[in-house]
Design an enzyme around this catalytic site. Structure first.
Site, mmCIF file in Angstrom:
data_model
loop_
_atom_site.group_PDB
_atom_site.id
_atom_site.type_symbol
_atom_site.label_atom_id
_atom_site.label_comp_id
_atom_site.label_asym_id
_atom_site.label_seq_id
_atom_site.Cartn_x
_atom_site.Cartn_y
_atom_site.Cartn_z
ATOM 1 N N GLY A 134 -23.012 -23.723 -54.893
ATOM 2 C CA GLY A 134 -22.494 -22.503 -55.481
ATOM 3 C C GLY A 134 -22.082 -22.719 -56.930
ATOM 4 N N CYS A 135 -21.922 -21.617 -57.653
ATOM 5 C CA CYS A 135 -21.613 -21.726 -59.095
ATOM 6 C C CYS A 135 -20.210 -22.256 -59.348
ATOM 7 C CB CYS A 135 -21.837 -20.373 -59.772
ATOM 8 S SG CYS A 135 -21.013 -18.980 -58.971
#
Length: 325
Positions: A134-135
């Protein structure tokens, strides 16, 4: 040439993949799958690609491609793979959260490797399936990995991180409308953001401890792309020791830069860089981590992983220039 297909190609991460891969010297995009936009020119949806590609979206899948990028919503990748079989040689890079945690990392008895490029380089090179991080998880883990490697996370870590509106995806919601988001600032999912699970998983393994304590407060910012994260924790060594350990840990990581000066979003937006900066106040170490959520936090990292899987230089096709003004 590496034959590539992109599933969910009309969203933000799909569009970024197309933007990168049409200029990648070793890649040919065979199809950009989007049932809602089938038959439309890609540049009518991703308008920054006008004049760069004549491709159209397709609702047909070519099962013999070398690599498939899954850019569909969280919780949908497993179902998609069950309904759509690809060839035995097809490698899969999933940008959703479906396979990131060890307990959910298996598909047809084959394990997805967690694709944090700077952490799992050797495993990614040998992998067939990749779970792209995920970012927020990318920004936070890159900020803490050198401390975890040195077994120096000895106290609770306090994390504040703000993301742009593209982090919420292309579908509209109450908090992604321009009239709500513009000139506004808010927190969401305090202390329970879903990326915490993969962060804890990685750092607990590094620290060989299950007792790590993270306090994560995510924020929505009034801008479109980028993540700006600040993390602080107790640290008994000198600042110089910390900087040296970070420089050593990332010496072979071309996209992770250790800055001497305070960092800001315009240094990283529209690039594949993660810029880190360290500051110490008394016995507290402050780490700032800054990246573009759609590139280093998603599609750019996915291409890094593809490069590793095909024994290409990790920077291939990723010399993306930011816009600084």
């Amino acid at each position: 040439m590496i034959q590539v297909g992109i599933i969910g190609s009309s969203g933000y991460t799909g569009g970024e993949l197309i933007r990168i891969l049409i200029h990648h010297p070793n890649v040919a995009i065979k199809f950009a799958y989007s049932t809602s936009n089938a038959g439309k020119p890609i540049a009518t949806i991703h308008q920054d690609l006008i004049g760069e590609t004549n491709m159209t979206f397709s609702d047909q899948i070519q099962k013999e491609v070398d690599v498939v990028f899954l850019c569909i919503g969280h919780g949908k990748s497993q179902a998609f793979l069950k309904e759509n079989a690809f060839s035995e040689r097809t490698k899969i890079i999933d940008l959703s959260s479906d396979f990131r945690l060890s307990a959910n990392a298996f598909y047809e008895e084959k394990k997805f490797v967690y694709g944090l490029t700077e952490l799992n380089t050797s495993k990614i090179k040998e992998a067939k399936y990749i779970a792209n991080p995920g970012c927020f998880a990318t920004a936070i883990q890159l900020a803490l990995l050198p401390l975890a490697e040195a077994k120096k996370i000895e106290a609770p870590v306090h994390i504040q991180a703000v993301t742009g509106s593209t982090g919420a995806g292309v579908s509209l919601s109450d908090t992604s409308h321009f009239s709500w988001r513009d000139h506004n600032f808010s927190y969401y999912k305090p202390f329970v953001h879903q990326h915490l699970d993969e962060i804890k998983q990685t750092l607990s393994e590094k620290m060989e401890s299950s007792k790590l304590d993270f306090h994560f407060m995510p924020y929505r910012g009034s801008f479109t792309r980028g993540i700006y994260a600040t993390l602080y924790t107790q640290y008994t060594e000198t600042l110089e020791t910390a900087i040296t350990s970070y420089q050593e840990y990332y010496k072979d990581a071309p996209f992770v830069i250790i800055s001497k000066d305070a960092v800001h979003l315009k240094q990283v937006v529209n690039t594949n860089k993660c810029v880190l900066q360290l500051h110490k106040h008394q016995d507290t170490l402050l780490i700032t981590s800054c990246l573009d959520n759609l590139l280093k936090g998603a599609s750019g990292q996915a291409v890094q992983n593809m490069n590793l899987m095909y024994d290409l230089p990790v920077t291939t096709g990723l010399q993306i220039k930011g816009i600084y003004f």
